[in-house]
Write an enzyme that holds these catalytic residues in place. Structure first.
Site, PDB file in Angstrom:
ATOM      1  N   LYS A   1      24.285  24.595 -28.099  1.00 41.66           N
ATOM      2  CA  LYS A   1      23.362  24.852 -26.989  1.00 41.66           C
ATOM      3  C   LYS A   1      22.273  25.846 -27.352  1.00 41.66           C
ATOM      4  O   LYS A   1      21.117  25.688 -26.948  1.00 41.66           O
ATOM      5  CB  LYS A   1      24.128  25.353 -25.771  1.00 41.66           C
ATOM      6  CG  LYS A   1      24.963  26.597 -26.035  1.00 41.66           C
ATOM      7  CD  LYS A   1      25.836  26.966 -24.867  1.00 41.66           C
ATOM      8  CE  LYS A   1      26.792  28.095 -25.224  1.00 41.66           C
ATOM      9  NZ  LYS A   1      27.861  27.653 -26.148  1.00 41.66           N
TER      10      LYS A   1
ATOM     11  N   GLY B   1      36.487  25.383 -24.051  1.00 38.37           N
ATOM     12  CA  GLY B   1      37.790  25.158 -24.665  1.00 38.37           C
ATOM     13  C   GLY B   1      37.703  24.115 -25.756  1.00 38.37           C
ATOM     14  O   GLY B   1      36.865  23.204 -25.711  1.00 38.37           O
TER      15      GLY B   1
ATOM     16  N   LYS C   1      21.883  26.732 -21.455  1.00 39.60           N
ATOM     17  CA  LYS C   1      22.302  25.487 -20.813  1.00 39.60           C
ATOM     18  C   LYS C   1      21.303  25.058 -19.735  1.00 39.60           C
ATOM     19  O   LYS C   1      21.022  23.865 -19.572  1.00 39.60           O
ATOM     20  CB  LYS C   1      23.699  25.655 -20.226  1.00 39.60           C
ATOM     21  CG  LYS C   1      24.763  25.871 -21.293  1.00 39.60           C
ATOM     22  CD  LYS C   1      26.093  26.296 -20.696  1.00 39.60           C
ATOM     23  CE  LYS C   1      27.139  26.540 -21.778  1.00 39.60           C
ATOM     24  NZ  LYS C   1      28.407  27.070 -21.237  1.00 39.60           N
TER      25      LYS C   1
ATOM     26  N   ASP D   1      24.154  32.642 -22.318  1.00 47.88           N
ATOM     27  CA  ASP D   1      24.788  31.337 -22.476  1.00 47.88           C
ATOM     28  C   ASP D   1      24.326  30.378 -21.384  1.00 47.88           C
ATOM     29  O   ASP D   1      23.937  29.238 -21.661  1.00 47.88           O
ATOM     30  CB  ASP D   1      26.313  31.514 -22.439  1.00 47.88           C
ATOM     31  CG  ASP D   1      27.056  30.187 -22.473  1.00 47.88           C
ATOM     32  OD1 ASP D   1      27.269  29.664 -23.577  1.00 47.88           O
ATOM     33  OD2 ASP D   1      27.433  29.683 -21.391  1.00 47.88           O
TER      34      ASP D   1
ATOM     35  N   GLU E   1      35.050  37.006 -24.506  1.00 46.52           N
ATOM     36  CA  GLU E   1      35.085  37.525 -25.871  1.00 46.52           C
ATOM     37  C   GLU E   1      35.192  39.051 -25.849  1.00 46.52           C
ATOM     38  O   GLU E   1      34.925  39.691 -24.829  1.00 46.52           O
ATOM     39  CB  GLU E   1      33.808  37.118 -26.617  1.00 46.52           C
ATOM     40  CG  GLU E   1      33.557  35.628 -26.687  1.00 46.52           C
ATOM     41  CD  GLU E   1      34.470  34.926 -27.670  1.00 46.52           C
ATOM     42  OE1 GLU E   1      35.109  35.623 -28.491  1.00 46.52           O
ATOM     43  OE2 GLU E   1      34.550  33.685 -27.611  1.00 46.52           O
TER      44      GLU E   1
ATOM     45  N   VAL F   1      36.795  24.313 -31.640  1.00 40.90           N
ATOM     46  CA  VAL F   1      36.294  22.971 -31.320  1.00 40.90           C
ATOM     47  C   VAL F   1      36.444  22.046 -32.518  1.00 40.90           C
ATOM     48  O   VAL F   1      36.965  20.932 -32.409  1.00 40.90           O
ATOM     49  CB  VAL F   1      34.826  23.022 -30.853  1.00 40.90           C
ATOM     50  CG1 VAL F   1      34.296  21.603 -30.613  1.00 40.90           C
ATOM     51  CG2 VAL F   1      34.700  23.849 -29.582  1.00 40.90           C
TER      52      VAL F   1
END
Length: 429
Positions: free
Chosen positions: A107, A304, A207, A203, A192, A16
């Site tokens: 996050k 991404g 969120k 994850d 991963e 990123v």
């Protein structure tokens, strides 16, 4: 245009961060025109100076002293894309205390300790923006925080993890089992080497906490979110869903229930007619319901480097404009302070598959088990005969505690050889 540049520090230069740096360079002219002043990259903090990177950077821009970078007197804006709790939290707090506004994609940190960061930003009179923390390039946090600020959001239902959506989609379209689909996701770079954070729902839970906090103006942390992953979803579960004209998705579900909220992440069957059912591959989508606007859906790439960097730069433009104007944007809104319901009080429906004895009275005894817990049956069907006899039951909505107690009762019945599958059913209300 103000000719004095606004100086930006970037923390992290992974997938990123490198895309953020690339776009800052490639779009410098447009960004300056949109902001009203040039945006100048002042430094990039990295863990190792000699690590391979997706982008070549002048040596004088790289530093391993992240704290020194964010506390420099000339830094106006800080972009944090290193992730994790520490040192990200300390660096963000130091940046705010030293007068810089912050854009983050973190996050996990926001879901664990968002209030500390928001309070620090308010005290410093600076911005803390975080659109990229949920669903990558999809603009969902700003609509919740600003566009729907005059409405009452009642439900947020989302596919917010691309790895799990890819796996479940592959299981649906190819008949593959979980392990086979996971291996393909890893081979293609969607998962991963250690996929725990994705497949166990951590994850998505982070969120969900952020979405619920914004939607319901209450502080919700990741610890408040009920969480189940997809590791136990079988090819049989997916096939059974298909027979019901449903698909299996890992959902983040945030609901207003009276004066309280329900926040959960778990696999569920949703009707094939529901807009979220058509979200394929590694894409994300968030479905929002509100009293005045009705039903809205936000869809796109949820992860991404480039998509996430797009959201980061969108926030950067906003906070840069605010910096020039001497103002700050919308801060935390937690005035409602709603209680988060325990999972047992959450209303849902169950799909239950049972191996049963093939004899008279079994169906009646199963129906009685549901009735004794105050749960009514929506549909029931029998499959197979003799040793292969199965019952598939879908309940009407009831509390999760009632439904869980029903399943435990079924497990102890002499006529039930095994409870082979239990999955929630959502999206049909």
């Amino acid at each position: 245009m103000n000719t004095k540049p606004l100086k930006v520090a970037v923390l992290g230069c992974g997938s990123v961060g490198s895309q953020v740096v690339r776009l800052l360079g490639e779009q410098a002219g447009d960004l300056a025109a949109r902001v009203g002043a040039p945006i100048e990259l002042a430094g990039v903090a990295v863990r190792r100076l000699d690590a391979p990177r997706e982008i070549d950077l002048p040596a004088d821009l790289l530093t391993t002293d992240a704290l020194g970078l964010v506390t420099r007197g000339d830094i106006d804006l800080v972009i944090e894309v290193i992730g994790g709790i520490e040192p990200a939290r300390s660096l963000i707090l130091a940046a705010l205390e030293n007068g810089a506004s912050v854009v983050t994609a973190n996050k996990a940190l926001l879901a664990e300790d968002g209030p500390t960061l928001f309070e620090a930003a308010a005290k410093a009179g600076r911005d803390l923006y975080y659109e990229a923390a949920v669903a990558g390039a999809i603009p969902i946090l700003r609509p919740l925080r600003e566009s729907l600020a005059g409405d009452k959001v009642t439900r947020v239902l989302g596919i917010v993890n691309g790895t799990t959506n890819f796996i479940l989609d592959k299981m649906d379209t190819s008949g593959a089992g979980f392990e086979e689909a996971l291996q393909e996701a890893q081979a293609l770079g969607y998962a991963e080497a250690d996929p725990t954070a994705d497949v166990e729902g951590f994850d998505a839970a982070a969120k969900a906490a952020i979405l619920a906090s914004l939607a319901f103006h209450s502080r919700v942390t990741a610890a408040d979110v009920y969480r189940e992953g997809i590791a136990d979803v079988t090819a049989g579960d997916v096939a059974s869903a298909r027979e019901m004209n449903c698909v299996v998705k890992l959902l983040a579900i945030c609901e207003l229930r009276g004066d309280a909220v329900s926040v959960r992440v778990h696999p569920a069957m949703i009707p094939a007619s529901h807009p979220l059912a058509s979200v394929r591959g590694a894409y994300n989508a968030v479905f929002v319901e509100s009293e005045a606007a009705g039903q809205l859906m936000f869809y796109g790439p949820g992860a991404g480097g480039a998509p996430t960097a797009s959201a980061v730069l969108g926030d950067l433009v906003t906070v840069a404009r605010n910096k020039l104007a001497g103002t700050r944007g919308v801060g935390e809104s937690s005035y409602a302070a709603r209680e988060v319901l325990p999972m047992g009080e959450t209303v849902t429906s169950y799909h239950v598959q049972l191996d049963v004895d093939d004899r008279a009275g079994v169906l009646a005894s199963v129906a009685t088990a549901f009735s004794e817990q105050g749960v009514s049956i929506q549909t029931v069907r029998q499959e197979g005969r003799g040793a292969d006899a199965q019952l598939v039951v879908v309940s009407h909505p009831a509390t999760d505690a009632q439904l869980a107690a029903t399943v435990e009762h079924l497990r102890g019945m002499d006529s039930v050889r095994a409870v082979t599958s239990v999955m929630r059913v959502e999206g049909g209300e």
